[in-house]
Write an enzyme that holds these catalytic residues in place. Structure first.
Site, PDB file in Angstrom:
ATOM      1  N   HIS A   1      64.100 -15.751  17.658  1.00  0.00           N
ATOM      2  CA  HIS A   1      63.207 -16.913  17.687  1.00  0.00           C
ATOM      3  C   HIS A   1      62.005 -16.685  18.596  1.00  0.00           C
ATOM      4  O   HIS A   1      61.906 -15.680  19.299  1.00  0.00           O
ATOM      5  CB  HIS A   1      63.969 -18.167  18.121  1.00  0.00           C
ATOM      6  CG  HIS A   1      64.488 -18.111  19.534  1.00  0.00           C
ATOM      7  ND1 HIS A   1      63.687 -18.308  20.631  1.00  0.00           N
ATOM      8  CD2 HIS A   1      65.746 -17.892  20.028  1.00  0.00           C
ATOM      9  CE1 HIS A   1      64.414 -18.229  21.731  1.00  0.00           C
ATOM     10  NE2 HIS A   1      65.663 -17.954  21.401  1.00  0.00           N
TER      11      HIS A   1
ATOM     12  N   SER B   1      56.830 -15.178  16.259  1.00  0.00           N
ATOM     13  CA  SER B   1      55.973 -15.319  17.440  1.00  0.00           C
ATOM     14  C   SER B   1      56.401 -14.362  18.556  1.00  0.00           C
ATOM     15  O   SER B   1      56.368 -13.153  18.389  1.00  0.00           O
ATOM     16  CB  SER B   1      55.997 -16.775  17.905  1.00  0.00           C
ATOM     17  OG  SER B   1      55.020 -17.041  18.870  1.00  0.00           O
TER      18      SER B   1
ATOM     19  N   ASP C   1      47.371 -21.847  11.558  1.00  0.00           N
ATOM     20  CA  ASP C   1      48.004 -21.614  12.859  1.00  0.00           C
ATOM     21  C   ASP C   1      46.943 -21.679  13.950  1.00  0.00           C
ATOM     22  O   ASP C   1      46.034 -20.849  14.004  1.00  0.00           O
ATOM     23  CB  ASP C   1      48.684 -20.248  12.863  1.00  0.00           C
ATOM     24  CG  ASP C   1      49.643 -20.063  14.037  1.00  0.00           C
ATOM     25  OD1 ASP C   1      49.375 -20.655  15.100  1.00  0.00           O
ATOM     26  OD2 ASP C   1      50.633 -19.343  13.876  1.00  0.00           O
TER      27      ASP C   1
ATOM     28  N   HIS D   1      51.943 -22.837  12.917  1.00  0.00           N
ATOM     29  CA  HIS D   1      52.850 -21.943  13.631  1.00  0.00           C
ATOM     30  C   HIS D   1      54.322 -22.279  13.368  1.00  0.00           C
ATOM     31  O   HIS D   1      55.173 -21.380  13.400  1.00  0.00           O
ATOM     32  CB  HIS D   1      52.564 -22.036  15.139  1.00  0.00           C
ATOM     33  CG  HIS D   1      53.076 -20.881  15.928  1.00  0.00           C
ATOM     34  ND1 HIS D   1      52.592 -19.598  15.793  1.00  0.00           N
ATOM     35  CD2 HIS D   1      54.049 -20.805  16.883  1.00  0.00           C
ATOM     36  CE1 HIS D   1      53.223 -18.781  16.616  1.00  0.00           C
ATOM     37  NE2 HIS D   1      54.119 -19.487  17.285  1.00  0.00           N
TER      38      HIS D   1
END
Length: 469
Positions: free
Chosen positions: A189, A263, A410, A438
């Site tokens: 994540h 990310s 984003d 995002h």
């Protein structure tokens, strides 16, 4: 357009100058509160960078490995989940965040005494400090305090890791009922998130065929979700990687695996690909924070200014700027939000009548300020000069499918970052998803994205097959 830009910068000048003052005052406030609640002054990054010192005589008995902030002054506890730490793993952005206020404070010598020293002095850091290696006695590490700080949440969810002697990361595993998965997929994540970002969106939407052939492993990174949140960790890249290796790769004996990362997780995914080039079957990156640093520019500072440009609009940029530039303001935000996350989750359910899923809120709030502050600086900013080398290595030495997804709207990580990955790794497939940001690059299109991932995994080939061709 030019007027809007000028207005944004003008308003931002005054807003961030006020925040400079607030952060300066909060520095005193938290030192006092830390002393009151924990009976000792807690060092912060308003001080100049530390110089490595060996443990003092009998230091292991005291249960702490100490790094001095100034010659002869021991105050900075450097601890860790491992036995050695290179000080060049610590980003200079922790100390060097220049502001108008710091320049003004330099004119007032009184405020340079013990309690407060301002950030710009980090430019004096010598190259010898960066090369220093500190060895920590393993018995010392075991004695380091692991109880939450007074400003952290003390609920059973956030402190569940303290009740276990096995301080490994929390891994949410979904595998076939017969435990005979043919492939492994590791999900990593992003910043201020958790494994629920994957388990609540993608895991329920994979096809029966995928569920019967793939073992899915979604990890809570160090400092997030249900994983350990040690107070004295500096959350460096090496720490994060070692915890993933121990808790996922070694624990589940992974010989080959696919990686899906979002990310911040993309940086860790690339680092894993560099370390395990023959094991990676496919690499899927969502909104990778890759900024091509111009020659002659300090990479860490450049990336910090790109991610957190000190602008009040859009809101995402303002939030990133506050989180990146203001240690004590961001700690206050964490104190208000993270320590009261159960209340905020309840209010969200009440106000939205359960129309809003709470897993995003849970991931956003269930961490400590220490974890988020150090991870932001030491991983996202601190890896500014490393990601380019990682991409070069993936291009030349990692024979796997590389796919990049990015939301067309984003506002946190610009689309140019993904195009930069394509330039570094020409074989990478780039998918720009219109009207997605995002988060909604996954959330809201989880069924479609689950199908896309399954296609990526199906077309991937093993390194051995590639070599035979």
């Amino acid at each position: 357009m030019g007027f809007s830009r000028w207005l944004n910068r003008t308003v931002g000048f005054f807003v961030f100058f006020i925040l400079d003052i607030v952060d300066f005052l909060l520095c005193f406030t938290y030192k006092t509160l830390d002393f009151f609640f924990e009976s000792e002054w807690k060092p912060c990054y308003c001080c100049p960078p530390p110089e490595a010192k060996p443990p003092a005589a009998g230091g292991s008995r005291g249960g702490k490995m100490i790094v001095s902030e100034r010659s002869g002054e021991y105050s900075k506890v450097v601890s860790l989940t491992r036995t050695k730490i290179h000080l060049d793993e610590i980003s200079d952005t922790l100390y060097s965040r220049p502001s108008l206020l710091t320049r003004l404070i330099k004119l007032v010598k009184y405020f340079k005494k013990d309690a407060v020293k301002c950030c710009d002095e980090s430019k004096k850091r010598s190259s010898s400090t960066k090369k220093t290696l500190v060895t920590v006695n393993s018995t010392v590490v075991e004695k380091l305090p692991r109880t939450p700080r007074w400003s952290d949440c003390h609920c059973t969810f956030c402190t569940s890791w303290l009740s276990s002697s096995n301080h490994s990361l929390f891994v949410n595993v979904q595998q076939p009922k017969d435990n005979k998965a043919q492939e492994n997929v590791v999900f990593i994540h992003g910043f201020l998130s958790s494994s629920a970002f994957w388990t609540e969106t993608l895991f329920p939407n994979f096809s029966d065929s995928a569920k019967s052939n793939y073992r899915l492993l979604a990890v809570d990174l160090l400092g997030y979700g249900k994983s350990p949140k040690p107070n004295d960790s500096l959350y460096t890249l090496k720490e994060h990687l070692e915890m993933i290796e121990r808790s996922v790769i070694s624990q589940f004996r992974l010989k080959t695996f696919h990686i899906v990362a979002h990310s911040l997780g993309c940086i860790l995914a690339l680092a894993l690909a560099v370390k395990y080039p023959g094991a990676i079957k496919s690499l899927t990156l969502l909104a990778p924070p890759y900024y091509s640093v111009p020659k002659g520019v300090q990479a860490t500072q450049y990336v910090m200014r790109r991610v957190a440009p000190k602008e009040v609009w859009p809101p995402m940029a303002f939030g990133a700027s506050v989180a990146s530039w203001y240690e004590h303001v961001s700690r206050t935000v964490s104190l208000v939000l993270c320590k009261n996350h159960h209340l905020l989750e309840f209010l969200t359910k009440l106000l939205t009548r359960n129309r809003m899923r709470t897993y995003l809120i849970e991931g956003f709030l269930c961490h400590t300020h220490n974890a988020s502050w150090h991870t932001l600086h030491n991983i996202i900013f601190g890896s500014g000069s490393k990601v380019e080398a990682y991409l070069d290595h993936v291009r030349d030495n990692v024979d796997c499918d590389v796919t990049v997804f990015h939301g067309g709207r984003d506002e946190l990580i610009p689309v140019e970052c993904s195009y930069g990955v394509k330039r570094k790794v020409p074989r990478a497939r780039i998918h720009i998803v219109p009207d997605k940001d995002h988060i909604t690059i996954v959330v809201g299109r989880q069924k479609e994205f689950a199908r896309e991932l399954e296609l990526i995994w199906c077309r991937s080939t093993t390194p051995l097959q590639l070599y035979s061709n």
